[in-house]
Enzyme design. Structure first.
Site, PDB file in Angstrom:
ATOM      1  CB  SER A 135      14.965  43.347  20.751  1.00  0.00           C
ATOM      2  OG  SER A 135      14.959  44.222  21.692  1.00  0.00           O
ATOM      3  CE  LYS A 161      14.076  42.604  24.630  1.00  0.00           C
ATOM      4  NZ  LYS A 161      14.711  41.361  25.080  1.00  0.00           N
ATOM      5  CE  LYS A 163      16.134  45.866  24.793  1.00  0.00           C
ATOM      6  NZ  LYS A 163      16.771  44.943  25.804  1.00  0.00           N
ATOM      7  CG  ASP A 189      14.271  43.773  28.307  1.00  0.00           C
ATOM      8  OD1 ASP A 189      14.482  43.963  29.187  1.00  0.00           O
ATOM      9  OD2 ASP A 189      15.076  43.345  27.357  1.00  0.00           O
ATOM     10  CD  GLU A 214      13.760  40.566  28.336  1.00  0.00           C
ATOM     11  OE1 GLU A 214      13.095  40.709  27.220  1.00  0.00           O
ATOM     12  OE2 GLU A 214      15.109  40.198  28.029  1.00  0.00           O
ATOM     13  CG  ASP A 239      17.876  39.170  30.014  1.00  0.00           C
ATOM     14  OD1 ASP A 239      18.910  38.446  30.076  1.00  0.00           O
ATOM     15  OD2 ASP A 239      17.944  39.963  29.037  1.00  0.00           O
ATOM     16  CE  LYS A 263      19.537  38.404  26.509  1.00  0.00           C
ATOM     17  NZ  LYS A 263      19.613  39.770  27.174  1.00  0.00           N
TER      18      LYS A 263
END
Ligand code: NPQ
Ligand code: MG
Length: 370
Positions: A135, A161, A163, A189, A214, A239, A263
């Site tokens: 990430s 990934k 952000k 995300d 996401e 998520d 998670k």
């Protein structure tokens, strides 16, 4: 087993570089650890809550309070406790899943260490190693982002990934897509930074052949995710919204999400995470293992979970050195883009007492029986 004491450890751990998301910039990791001391031995659990309630409503001080006043007393008062009985013991407390997960994981660690069985074996792992993604935070410039991503590609990560947030989306995604080899796995995300008014803008992400987007919208807003998923070709992945298996099933049936980030902390523990995995597998919904900047304690459990059959996409189960110069346990080291599932009893990792002491923000708080 009988629990004789529950310890709360609050640590501050330096990060190798700041980590910026749509909800803020972290320069260090404040982490709450729970150790249970039982008649069969000790166990550790890591609480995934952040120091501030920015990712979810839970936060470190809130978790400490809930454990101190409700969860630990329940466990200490019960005669015979197992990880499997924890959720029932805790059901009188509404929500606070990250707090519940931390203590349940500590119980599971103690119990499996005593039984000589690993987390992976207990969860139902079918792989000895798991594919890892990374990430990547919001960077000060596109050049610095490309620099950071190149480093991760060189290290062997199998999925990137990014952000994103309004003002940091199409441009960085286009630049990274260009940098990567054709066909490389790339996803984004948003951590709830958009609203449905951004639908036409988000549709432009379809040009970049992303694995998924996401959590574009707030946790409670399933309806807008349904609308987005119907309007764009990029798969929507939830998520923050996925707080229980039942919520996940509802979101899947409504077509709000076609891929799920699991998670354990967010859903109340690894037992619930396995249930969620099973429900997704049954419905042909791909899942991947999320990350919360865990130390080796939480990372070990995540890697074991990610070895279940439904985890068909690389997770945010990065190597220790993605976040920390030194880890609280033996480090997780990337090998050909994968991490090995620990095989030792319980979490399979050993907590370094000298680092727990060195990074302690306050004296250990010990809650005792009787
Ligand atoms: C996510 N994690 O998937 C989270 C967000 C996140 C690896 O992207 C401290 C503790 C800082 C938890 C920053 C990743 C955090 C954190 C971001 C979780 O949405
Ligand atoms: Mg996320």
């Amino acid at each position: 087993m009988r629990v004789d004491a529950v310890e709360l450890h609050r640590l501050a751990i330096p990060l190798v570089r700041p980590f910026e998301t749509s909800f803020g910039r972290q320069t260090g990791r404040v982490v709450l650890l729970v150790r249970v001391r039982t008649d069969v031995g000790d166990g550790w659990g890591e609480c995934v809550a952040m120091v501030d309630p920015f990712y979810s409503s839970e936060f470190v001080s809130g978790c400490e309070d809930v454990i101190r006043h409700y969860l630990a007393p329940a466990v200490l008062a019960a005669g015979d406790v197992t990880a499997e009985s924890a959720a029932g013991l805790f059901s009188f407390v509404v929500g606070h899943r990250m707090a519940k997960a931390a203590i349940e994981t500590a119980l599971l660690d103690a119990q499996l260490r005593a039984a000589g069985r690993s987390f992976g074996s207990y969860f139902g792992a079918v792989r000895a190693s798991v594919d890892c993604g990374v990430s990547v935070g919001i960077a000060p410039s596109i050049a610095q982002l490309l620099d950071e991503v190149s480093g991760y590609v060189d290290q062997g990560y199998r999925r990137i990934k990014l952000k994103i947030k309004p003002g940091w989306d199409l441009e960085p995604v286009a630049a990274v897509r260009e940098l990567l080899e054709p066909g490389a796995l790339l996803q984004v995300d948003a951590n709830t930074a958009y609203t449905l008014d951004d639908l036409d803008h988000l549709r432009e992400l379809d040009a970049f052949d992303l694995l998924l987007i996401e959590q574009p919208f707030v946790e409670e807003d399933i309806r807008s995710h349904v609308a987005l998923a119907a309007a764009i070709s990029t798969p929507v992945c939830l998520d923050e919204s996925i707080v229980t298996t039942e919520v996940a099933i509802d979101a899947i049936e409504r077509r709000a999400t076609s891929i799920i980030n699991i998670k354990a902390g967010r859903v109340g523990g690894y037992l619930e995470a396995v249930r969620l995995h099973d429900a997704c597998l049954e419905r042909n919904v791909a899942v991947w293992c999320g990350g919360m900047l865990e130390t080796g304690i939480g990372r070990a459990a995540n890697v074991a979970l990610a070895a279940l059959p439904g985890f068909t996409l690389p997770g945010d189960t990065s190597a220790s050195d993605r976040y920390f110069a030194e880890d609280l346990t033996e480090p997780f080291v990337l090998r050909d883009g994968t991490l090995d599932v620990p095989t030792g009893a319980g979490s399979g990792v050993t907590v370094r007492a000298e680092l727990v002491a060195a990074w302690a923000m306050r004296p250990v708080e010990t809650l005792l029986r009787g």
